[in-house]
Design a protein around this motif. Structure first.
Motif, mmCIF file in Angstrom:
data_model
loop_
_atom_site.group_PDB
_atom_site.id
_atom_site.type_symbol
_atom_site.label_atom_id
_atom_site.label_comp_id
_atom_site.label_asym_id
_atom_site.label_seq_id
_atom_site.Cartn_x
_atom_site.Cartn_y
_atom_site.Cartn_z
ATOM 1 N N GLU A 26 0.823 -1.216 0.000
ATOM 2 C CA GLU A 26 0.000 0.000 0.000
ATOM 3 C C GLU A 26 0.852 1.260 0.000
ATOM 4 O O GLU A 26 0.501 2.246 -0.653
ATOM 5 C CB GLU A 26 -0.937 0.005 1.205
ATOM 6 N N THR A 30 0.531 3.862 -2.940
ATOM 7 C CA THR A 30 0.059 5.199 -2.587
ATOM 8 C C THR A 30 1.085 6.252 -2.974
ATOM 9 O O THR A 30 0.721 7.339 -3.434
ATOM 10 C CB THR A 30 -0.280 5.269 -1.082
ATOM 11 N N LEU A 47 -3.857 6.413 3.810
ATOM 12 C CA LEU A 47 -3.992 5.025 4.245
ATOM 13 C C LEU A 47 -4.857 4.868 5.494
ATOM 14 O O LEU A 47 -5.200 3.745 5.866
ATOM 15 C CB LEU A 47 -2.611 4.413 4.502
ATOM 16 N N ARG A 49 -3.891 5.412 8.538
ATOM 17 C CA ARG A 49 -3.031 4.767 9.542
ATOM 18 C C ARG A 49 -2.238 5.845 10.280
ATOM 19 O O ARG A 49 -1.955 6.892 9.713
ATOM 20 C CB ARG A 49 -2.027 3.818 8.882
#
Length: 199
Positions: A26, A30, A47, A49
């Protein structure tokens, strides 16, 4: 002017193993979607996160030669860039057969499919997702059919075009971040199982 699609391919099995982690996949994807370079805060926002949890994976990607840290200007936060040139997603080079990179590619595929499953399930919960019509945003399907050489050439051309379209960086008129995952694989007939002997 249309962007030239970067066909960089990763041949190194150790680098492919690094991308078995869905988080690292990811991050790389990204970074490409953000134009090839981004701050940790930008990556964390996209994300969903915490930024602190991304530094470890970014360091691993840097050590593996897939990402590099960009020297920040004074007062700016750390930025990371895809290694090499271009801003397209990295692609994997497949070496099939027993002497190939089967285990690393298999782990990568399992991570990719976990991400795709999560993306699909999260999108199902969205109120504004289009599920039909010409601007449909949500699909999942599996097709199985017979292809000839010309059919396979067309499938590959269409997949390449899908990769180009879904690898474009953000720009005016392109505000919705989308994810596309697929598997194309030949199927060999499986050996028939022998019936178990009756006791």
């Amino acid at each position: 002017m249309p962007r030239t699609f970067d066909r960089r391919a990763i041949h190194d099995t150790a680098q492919i193993r690094l991308l078995a982690s869905p988080v690292r996949q990811e991050l790389v994807d990204t970074l490409a979607a953000l134009g090839g370079e981004a701050s940790v805060a930008d990556l964390a926002e996209q994300l969903g996160r915490p930024a602190d949890g991304l530094y470890y994976h970014l360091r691993v990607l840097c050590r593996g030669g897939l990402v590099r840290e960009v020297e920040p200007a004074e007062g700016e936060e750390r930025r990371y860039r895809l290694a090499g040139t271009g801003d397209a997603p990295l692609r994997l080079a497949y070496r099939a057969g027993r002497a190939g990179n089967l285990a690393a590619l298999g782990r990568f595929a399992r991570g990719l499919l976990r991400i795709a499953t999560r993306d699909f399930e999260e999108a199902l919960r969205l109120e504004d997702v289009a599920v039909s019509g010409p601007r449909r945003e949500l699909w999942t399907a599996r097709n199985k059919g017979w292809l000839g050489p010309k059919d396979l050439e067309e499938v590959n051309r269409l997949i390449e075009r899908l990769c180009e379209l879904t690898s474009q960086p953000r720009a005016p008129g392109r505000e919705r971040l989308m994810s596309l995952a697929f598997v194309l694989a030949p199927i060999r007939p499986r050996a028939k199982r022998r019936p178990r002997p009756q006791p």
